[in-house]
Design a protein around this motif. Structure first.
Motif, PDB file in Angstrom:
ATOM      1  N   GLY A 151     -14.249  60.226 -58.592  1.00 35.80           N
ATOM      2  CA  GLY A 151     -13.766  60.889 -59.791  1.00 35.80           C
ATOM      3  C   GLY A 151     -14.321  62.286 -59.975  1.00 35.80           C
ATOM      4  N   PRO A 152     -13.836  62.987 -60.995  1.00 34.14           N
ATOM      5  CA  PRO A 152     -14.253  64.375 -61.238  1.00 34.14           C
ATOM      6  C   PRO A 152     -15.745  64.536 -61.497  1.00 34.14           C
ATOM      7  CG  PRO A 152     -12.291  63.837 -62.512  1.00 34.14           C
ATOM      8  CD  PRO A 152     -12.788  62.555 -61.936  1.00 34.14           C
ATOM      9  N   VAL A 153     -16.362  63.556 -62.173  1.00 34.57           N
ATOM     10  CA  VAL A 153     -17.790  63.681 -62.499  1.00 34.57           C
ATOM     11  C   VAL A 153     -18.623  63.688 -61.229  1.00 34.57           C
ATOM     12  CG1 VAL A 153     -19.750  62.588 -63.647  1.00 34.57           C
ATOM     13  CG2 VAL A 153     -17.533  62.653 -64.781  1.00 34.57           C
ATOM     14  N   ASN A 154     -18.385  62.736 -60.346  1.00 32.55           N
ATOM     15  CA  ASN A 154     -19.147  62.684 -59.103  1.00 32.55           C
ATOM     16  C   ASN A 154     -18.775  63.819 -58.159  1.00 32.55           C
ATOM     17  OD1 ASN A 154     -21.018  60.430 -59.172  1.00 32.55           O
ATOM     18  ND2 ASN A 154     -19.217  59.126 -59.350  1.00 32.55           N
ATOM     19  N   TRP A 155     -17.556  64.351 -58.268  1.00 37.51           N
ATOM     20  CA  TRP A 155     -17.200  65.521 -57.462  1.00 37.51           C
ATOM     21  C   TRP A 155     -18.072  66.709 -57.865  1.00 37.51           C
ATOM     22  CZ3 TRP A 155     -15.362  70.395 -58.692  1.00 37.51           C
ATOM     23  CH2 TRP A 155     -14.896  71.164 -57.628  1.00 37.51           C
ATOM     24  N   VAL A 156     -18.269  66.900 -59.176  1.00 41.19           N
ATOM     25  CA  VAL A 156     -19.135  67.982 -59.646  1.00 41.19           C
ATOM     26  C   VAL A 156     -20.570  67.763 -59.178  1.00 41.19           C
ATOM     27  CG1 VAL A 156     -20.102  69.092 -61.693  1.00 41.19           C
ATOM     28  CG2 VAL A 156     -17.673  68.480 -61.638  1.00 41.19           C
ATOM     29  N   ILE A 157     -21.037  66.507 -59.244  1.00 38.46           N
ATOM     30  CA  ILE A 157     -22.397  66.203 -58.801  1.00 38.46           C
ATOM     31  C   ILE A 157     -22.568  66.533 -57.324  1.00 38.46           C
ATOM     32  CG2 ILE A 157     -24.052  64.328 -58.418  1.00 38.46           C
ATOM     33  CD1 ILE A 157     -22.991  62.994 -60.936  1.00 38.46           C
ATOM     34  N   ARG A 158     -21.572  66.210 -56.516  1.00 38.62           N
ATOM     35  CA  ARG A 158     -21.644  66.522 -55.077  1.00 38.62           C
ATOM     36  C   ARG A 158     -21.674  68.032 -54.840  1.00 38.62           C
ATOM     37  NH1 ARG A 158     -17.506  62.480 -54.756  1.00 38.62           N
ATOM     38  NH2 ARG A 158     -18.305  60.503 -53.923  1.00 38.62           N
ATOM     39  N   PHE A 160     -23.075  70.222 -56.518  1.00 39.57           N
ATOM     40  CA  PHE A 160     -24.424  70.727 -56.781  1.00 39.57           C
ATOM     41  C   PHE A 160     -25.477  70.059 -55.893  1.00 39.57           C
ATOM     42  CE2 PHE A 160     -22.260  72.072 -60.632  1.00 39.57           C
ATOM     43  CZ  PHE A 160     -22.840  73.304 -60.890  1.00 39.57           C
ATOM     44  N   GLY A 161     -25.017  69.344 -54.880  1.00 39.74           N
ATOM     45  CA  GLY A 161     -25.925  68.761 -53.913  1.00 39.74           C
ATOM     46  C   GLY A 161     -26.525  67.421 -54.301  1.00 39.74           C
ATOM     47  N   GLY A 162     -26.013  66.785 -55.343  1.00 44.89           N
ATOM     48  CA  GLY A 162     -26.543  65.508 -55.786  1.00 44.89           C
ATOM     49  C   GLY A 162     -25.830  64.334 -55.144  1.00 44.89           C
ATOM     50  N   ASP A 163     -26.379  63.149 -55.353  1.00 38.25           N
ATOM     51  CA  ASP A 163     -25.768  61.921 -54.846  1.00 38.25           C
ATOM     52  C   ASP A 163     -24.870  61.329 -55.930  1.00 38.25           C
ATOM     53  OD1 ASP A 163     -27.164  62.093 -52.430  1.00 38.25           O
ATOM     54  OD2 ASP A 163     -28.926  61.105 -53.319  1.00 38.25           O
ATOM     55  N   PRO A 164     -23.695  60.827 -55.556  1.00 38.49           N
ATOM     56  CA  PRO A 164     -22.783  60.250 -56.558  1.00 38.49           C
ATOM     57  C   PRO A 164     -23.405  59.027 -57.239  1.00 38.49           C
ATOM     58  CG  PRO A 164     -22.035  59.755 -54.329  1.00 38.49           C
ATOM     59  CD  PRO A 164     -23.153  60.741 -54.191  1.00 38.49           C
ATOM     60  N   VAL A 165     -23.079  58.849 -58.499  1.00 36.14           N
ATOM     61  CA  VAL A 165     -23.625  57.749 -59.294  1.00 36.14           C
ATOM     62  C   VAL A 165     -22.477  57.027 -59.979  1.00 36.14           C
ATOM     63  CG1 VAL A 165     -25.144  57.118 -61.200  1.00 36.14           C
ATOM     64  CG2 VAL A 165     -25.740  59.046 -59.728  1.00 36.14           C
TER      65      VAL A 165
END
Length: 316
Positions: A151-158, A160-165
């Motif tokens: 989804g869009p939230v985890n796409w934004v997290i990725r 910025f170099g983060g792991d999806p949650v």
């Protein structure tokens, strides 16, 4: 005869005035009938069913045929450790929604009231109302997709170099998602009453403030907000009756066994016990407990407001 004539004339006059008022407001009284029938059929008559909480209810025997059990179901609820977890979750989720969700429509109404472009204001108001008319079955599906791994939230997290949650399956984030999506769904519709109250404020107050050199922020804080105070207080009192209503539709469509410890509330617990496990007396006792606490909170809040700010800001 002469001594009783004035008395009779007085009664006749009162009857005439009452008949005239009934005829004058006949249309409005007829308009009340559907609403009164609704509350009578779906709110007052079903209250007879609360006796199930004090019975050992059997479907085959019916309400009248089932034996009395006294306070057995209440004793069982208070002896169940999970019941206190359910109460804690209900109070916390409701408190978070009250803390962050209750001011949201007030702030929205204050901000949008300062917009000078009338067409833009109407468009924003209309768009803000739309989520209220989307059921949580549909909105829940949208939220689940929005917070999914793809989804869009985890796409934004990725990005910025983060792991999806998977936030809806993580106890750390689930309540925050509940509060945020509840505000999104309700703030526009909840602002209607505040827009109506703002429309009733005397414009001469604003004109006098402008002459005195008050800016938009000062006018909002010194005129609009104080004039909204009675409405805000009454809405707060009414909101207290729902302090144990954390949102069954929303949580039922979003939660899962992984987050039961932080999301299971009184309504979902009663649902599982009553309709899934067929423990009708126990689930009715839980619902009656919730209603009794809600009534006590409304009465206590009303008296507290009366003690602090006077009777003019209370319901009774």
């Amino acid at each position: 005869m002469e001594s009783t004539a004035p008395h009779l004339r007085g009664k006749t006059g009162i009857a005439t005035v009452r008949r005239k008022r009934r005829n004058e407001y006949r249309t409005l009284l007829l308009m009340l009938v559907p609403g009164m029938l609704y509350f009578l059929l779906f709110h007052y008559l079903p209250m007879y069913g609360v006796v199930v909480a004090f019975k050992d209810f059997k479907i085959t025997q019916g309400i009248l045929g089932s034996g009395w059990s006294g306070f057995k179901q209440f004793d069982r609820a208070f002896a169940d450790p999970h019941f206190y977890v359910v109460i804690r979750n209900t109070v916390l989720i409701s408190f978070y929604k009250l803390l962050f969700g209750f001011p949201a429509p007030i702030v929205f109404a204050l901000l949008l009231n300062e917009v000078a472009w009338a067409r833009f204001k109407k468009v924003v108001q209309t768009v803000s109302y739309l989520p209220h008319f989307i059921s949580w079955i549909v909105l829940g599906g949208i939220v689940i997709s929005f917070f999914s791994f793809d989804g869009p939230v985890n796409w934004v997290i990725r990005q910025f170099g983060g792991d999806p949650v998977l936030m809806l399956a993580d106890e750390r984030y689930f309540r925050s998602v509940l509060v945020a999506t509840d505000i999104f769904q309700s703030f526009g519709w909840g602002s209607i009453i505040y827009f109506a109250a703002i429309a009733g404020i005397d414009h001469q107050l604003y004109e006098a403030a402008i002459i005195d050199g008050a800016g938009r922020l000062r006018r909002a804080l010194s005129i609009t907000l104080p004039m909204l105070a009675p409405v805000i207080v009454i809405m707060l009192i009414l909101r207290m009756s729902h302090i144990l209503d954390a949102g069954f539709d929303q949580i039922f469509n979003l939660y899962n066994p992984k987050v039961y410890d932080v999301s299971d509330i009184i309504d979902t617990y009663a649902y599982r016990k009553g309709l899934t496990e067929m423990e009708y007396s126990y689930s009715t006792a839980i619902g009656l407990f919730k209603s009794a606490v809600a009534l006590a909170l409304v009465v206590a809040t009303n008296y507290a407001v009366k003690w602090i700010g006077g009777k003019e800001h209370t319901l009774w």
